[in-house]
Design an enzyme around this catalytic site. Structure first.
Site, short mmCIF file in Angstrom:
data_model
loop_
_atom_site.label_atom_id
_atom_site.label_comp_id
_atom_site.label_asym_id
_atom_site.label_seq_id
_atom_site.Cartn_x
_atom_site.Cartn_y
_atom_site.Cartn_z
N GLU A 1 0.84 -1.20 0.00
CA GLU A 1 0.00 0.00 0.00
C GLU A 1 0.87 1.25 0.00
O GLU A 1 1.90 1.28 0.68
CB GLU A 1 -0.88 -0.05 1.25
CG GLU A 1 -1.98 0.97 1.31
CD GLU A 1 -2.87 0.80 2.57
OE1 GLU A 1 -3.27 -0.34 2.89
OE2 GLU A 1 -3.12 1.82 3.21
N ASP B 1 0.26 5.32 0.60
CA ASP B 1 -0.81 6.17 1.12
C ASP B 1 -0.53 7.65 1.15
O ASP B 1 0.51 8.08 1.66
CB ASP B 1 -1.03 5.87 2.62
CG ASP B 1 -1.68 4.55 2.87
OD1 ASP B 1 -2.44 4.11 2.02
OD2 ASP B 1 -1.42 3.97 3.95
N GLU C 1 -2.83 10.54 3.06
CA GLU C 1 -4.04 10.79 3.84
C GLU C 1 -4.02 12.24 4.29
O GLU C 1 -3.03 12.71 4.86
CB GLU C 1 -4.10 9.89 5.08
CG GLU C 1 -4.61 8.50 4.78
CD GLU C 1 -4.88 7.70 6.05
OE1 GLU C 1 -5.85 6.93 6.06
OE2 GLU C 1 -4.12 7.84 7.02
#
Ligand SMILES: *[C@@H]1O[C@H](CO)[C@@H](O)[C@H](O)[C@H]1NC(C)=O
Length: 293
Positions: A103, A105, A107
């Site tokens: 993953e 990311d 955010e």
């Protein structure tokens, strides 16, 4: 004066043309993404050129890419929830499936009106994350669209904001750190309520009187390799994304790119797991050794 004006006008025209070309080539949201949850809180509009996600008291919303990617440069422009966005999180990431997933990311943690958003980044390999780096931004991400990019190559993962490298995660397999290189990933995004931790560690709660909250997306662009039913197709644009640009030479950061990265790390980075002695009293994870530039 006349010459200066002409020069300015010319620059403006070039910039305008570049924007037009970029939007002409950017993909259509109907073709590339599915709204996956949140009912009609997520919307594709403007003939497929725009997408928005919504969050209210009942639910957030999200979308995912139709395609699976294995390496590429993926650009998206986002305009984040404006005003009092405390408690809200807009997640934009690449992820594969399963317990040993990979993953990458971005955010965006909302904040009270006038207080800075936090950009939280992480990299998971083989199901293991805990590689957080957090940044403030050098602009207000709710006023205009800005480009957030993931460059994912066998050598490294580079996070870019408006073409400024903010984080490099190098392939450190030779130090025993797994690198995402065999599990295809989809692009996901969601807008959701995380007021138990997002803003000032959960102290500031979501103000539901301001709902619905909305985040906007446009100009998606993937110069990438896509995988479908086991076979991989690489967009020729992926190769050309390796050529010298403003921040890179070949597949390395150039001097300017390294300078920009150091500028961000120095003035805007607010958390780096590779510097968190309290968390790693026995020594930092091995990839931290190779993350210094
Ligand atoms: C919100 O604003 C406060 C005060 O300026 C700041 O300490 C914090 O890092 C900001 N961001 C988040 C997500 O809490």
């Amino acid at each position: 004066m006349g010459r200066l004006l002409n020069y300015r006008t010319a620059t403006l025209v070039v910039a305008l043309l570049a924007t037009m070309v970029a939007s002409a080539f950017s993909a259509n949201f109907y073709d590339e993404f599915d709204l996956t949850w949140g009912g009609n809180r997520g919307k594709i509009f403007g003939g497929g050129r725009m997408l928005s996600l919504g969050l209210d008291r009942v639910s957030g919303s999200g979308f995912q890419s139709k395609k699976e990617y294995l390496f590429g440069r993926i650009d998206m422009q986002l305009k984040l929830v404006a005003g009092n966005s405390a408690g809200t999180v807009t997640a934009y990431y690449l992820s594969s499936q399963g317990p040993t997933h990979d993953e990458i990311d971005f955010e965006f943690l909302g904040n009270e009106t006038g207080q800075p958003y936090v950009l939280h980044t992480n990299v998971f390999t083989q199901g293991k994350g805990n590689r957080e780096q957090q940044f403030y931004l050098w602009f207000d991400p709710t006023k205009n669209f800005h480009t957030y990019s993931i460059v994912w190559r066998p050598q490294h993962i580079i996070f870019l904001v408006d073409s400024v490298p903010i984080r490099v995660f190098k392939n450190a397999e030779q130090l025993g750190v797994p690198f995402p290189k065999s599990q295809p990933m989809r692009i996901y995004s969601s807008l959701w309520n995380a007021d138990d931790w997002a803003t000032r560690g959960g102290l500031v709660k979501t103000d539901w009187s301001k709902a619905p909250f909305t985040a906007y997306y446009r100009n998606f662009n993937a110069a990438a390799c896509t995988v479908s039913s086991g076979s991989s197709f690489c967009d020729p644009k992926f190769k050309s994304s390796f050529t010298n640009g403003d921040w890179q030479v070949g597949n390395e950061l150039n001097a300017f790119g390294r300078r920009r990265l150091r500028w961000v790390q120095r003035y805007f980075m607010i958390y780096n797991y590779c510097a968190d002695l309290k968390r790693f009293p026995q020594g930092f994870p091995p990839e931290c050794r190779s993350s210094r530039l």
